[in-house]
Write a protein that holds these residues in place. Structure first.
Motif, PDB file in Angstrom:
ATOM      1  N   PRO A  21       0.832  -1.205   0.000  1.00 55.04           N
ATOM      2  CA  PRO A  21       0.000   0.000   0.000  1.00 55.04           C
ATOM      3  C   PRO A  21       0.870   1.260   0.000  1.00 55.04           C
ATOM      4  N   PHE A  22       0.492   2.214  -0.818  1.00 56.25           N
ATOM      5  CA  PHE A  22       1.244   3.452  -0.982  1.00 56.25           C
ATOM      6  C   PHE A  22       1.027   4.377   0.207  1.00 56.25           C
ATOM      7  N   VAL A  23       2.123   4.941   0.707  1.00 56.10           N
ATOM      8  CA  VAL A  23       2.087   5.931   1.780  1.00 56.10           C
ATOM      9  C   VAL A  23       2.694   7.213   1.210  1.00 56.10           C
ATOM     10  N   SER A  24       1.924   8.295   1.234  1.00 56.70           N
ATOM     11  CA  SER A  24       2.400   9.555   0.653  1.00 56.70           C
ATOM     12  C   SER A  24       3.605  10.093   1.432  1.00 56.70           C
ATOM     13  N   ALA A  25       4.371  10.942   0.773  1.00 60.62           N
ATOM     14  CA  ALA A  25       5.531  11.557   1.428  1.00 60.62           C
ATOM     15  C   ALA A  25       5.104  12.373   2.640  1.00 60.62           C
ATOM     16  N   GLU A  74      -8.137  -9.256   8.612  1.00 59.00           N
ATOM     17  CA  GLU A  74      -7.376  -9.780   7.484  1.00 59.00           C
ATOM     18  C   GLU A  74      -8.139  -9.711   6.162  1.00 59.00           C
ATOM     19  N   LYS A  75      -9.429 -10.001   6.165  1.00 56.72           N
ATOM     20  CA  LYS A  75     -10.211  -9.936   4.916  1.00 56.72           C
ATOM     21  C   LYS A  75     -10.212  -8.510   4.365  1.00 56.72           C
ATOM     22  N   ARG A  76     -10.385  -7.530   5.235  1.00 54.64           N
ATOM     23  CA  ARG A  76     -10.393  -6.126   4.796  1.00 54.64           C
ATOM     24  C   ARG A  76      -9.004  -5.731   4.305  1.00 54.64           C
ATOM     25  N   TRP A  77      -7.971  -6.183   4.993  1.00 54.83           N
ATOM     26  CA  TRP A  77      -6.594  -5.859   4.631  1.00 54.83           C
ATOM     27  C   TRP A  77      -6.265  -6.401   3.241  1.00 54.83           C
ATOM     28  N   GLU A  78      -6.753  -7.594   2.929  1.00 51.40           N
ATOM     29  CA  GLU A  78      -6.472  -8.225   1.642  1.00 51.40           C
ATOM     30  C   GLU A  78      -7.358  -7.690   0.511  1.00 51.40           C
ATOM     31  N   PRO A  82      -9.968   0.531   1.143  1.00 56.82           N
ATOM     32  CA  PRO A  82      -8.870   1.161   1.873  1.00 56.82           C
ATOM     33  C   PRO A  82      -9.129   1.357   3.377  1.00 56.82           C
ATOM     34  N   GLU A  83     -10.383   1.438   3.786  1.00 58.74           N
ATOM     35  CA  GLU A  83     -10.689   1.750   5.188  1.00 58.74           C
ATOM     36  C   GLU A  83     -10.512   0.536   6.098  1.00 58.74           C
ATOM     37  N   MET A  84     -10.199   0.845   7.351  1.00 57.92           N
ATOM     38  CA  MET A  84     -10.131  -0.190   8.382  1.00 57.92           C
ATOM     39  C   MET A  84     -11.516  -0.797   8.568  1.00 57.92           C
ATOM     40  N   PRO A  85     -11.595  -1.949   9.227  1.00 59.06           N
ATOM     41  CA  PRO A  85     -12.912  -2.523   9.513  1.00 59.06           C
ATOM     42  C   PRO A  85     -13.808  -1.510  10.231  1.00 59.06           C
ATOM     43  N   ASN A 121      -3.288   4.762   6.369  1.00 65.31           N
ATOM     44  CA  ASN A 121      -2.148   3.886   6.087  1.00 65.31           C
ATOM     45  C   ASN A 121      -2.108   2.626   6.936  1.00 65.31           C
ATOM     46  N   TRP A 122      -3.230   2.240   7.511  1.00 68.17           N
ATOM     47  CA  TRP A 122      -3.251   1.110   8.439  1.00 68.17           C
ATOM     48  C   TRP A 122      -2.717  -0.167   7.800  1.00 68.17           C
ATOM     49  N   LYS A 123      -2.961  -0.345   6.514  1.00 65.98           N
ATOM     50  CA  LYS A 123      -2.492  -1.562   5.853  1.00 65.98           C
ATOM     51  C   LYS A 123      -0.962  -1.626   5.852  1.00 65.98           C
TER      52      LYS A 123
END
Length: 156
Positions: A21-25, A74-78, A82-85, A121-123
């Motif tokens: 997952p991309f994390v901005s500068a 884990e299902k949401r992460w995969e 983009p949002e957390m559960p 950026n939780w992922k």
């Protein structure tokens, strides 16, 4: 004396430099690695004054006894979502975007940022060590992302 050290000092900076997952500068600049002393103090004050690593917790530690719910992360992460559960977002719903949070992997690896940066950026954070504990500064709610794909909603 600074309470922060370069993220590269931990060897974990790759987590936030990945394409996905991309994390901005801007977000990377907001993620601070605490010094070992500062991290140990946060760990001691917020997580445990007895155990240095989550895998050492016994059944009496508050992270085991104060579980309000246990949901799948884990299902949401995969997924492409983009949002957390939703359960985690609702549980910490009164946290403001600028709430100071600590993502605690163990007593020597504690990251500080804001709730909004973590939510975006939780992922990426979950590429770090297993069983990470997320604590909001001066908040009673906490989250533990367990290695088994479960997310514990906790009250400190």
């Amino acid at each position: 004396m600074s309470q922060y050290r370069p993220l590269s000092a931990s060897g974990k900076d790759w987590v936030f430099l990945r394409e996905e997952p991309f994390v901005s500068a801007d977000d990377r600049a907001s993620i601070q690695l605490l010094t070992e002393t500062a991290g140990a103090n946060i760990w001691r004050d917020y997580v445990s004054d007895t155990y240095l690593y989550p895998d050492l917790f016994d059944k009496e530690v508050w992270l085991k006894t104060n579980v309000q719910a246990d949901v799948d992360w884990e299902k949401r992460w995969e997924s492409d979502v983009p949002e957390m559960p939703e359960e985690a977002l609702e549980f910490c719903g009164q946290w403001g975007d600028d709430t100071r949070i600590y993502f605690c992997c163990h007593s020597d690896l504690v990251l500080e940022t804001t709730w909004s940066v973590f939510c975006r950026n939780w992922k990426a954070f979950l590429f770090l060590d297993s069983d990470g504990v997320l604590i909001g500064r001066k908040k009673k709610q906490a989250l533990q992302f367990k290695e088994n794909g479960r997310l514990s909603l906790l009250v400190r």
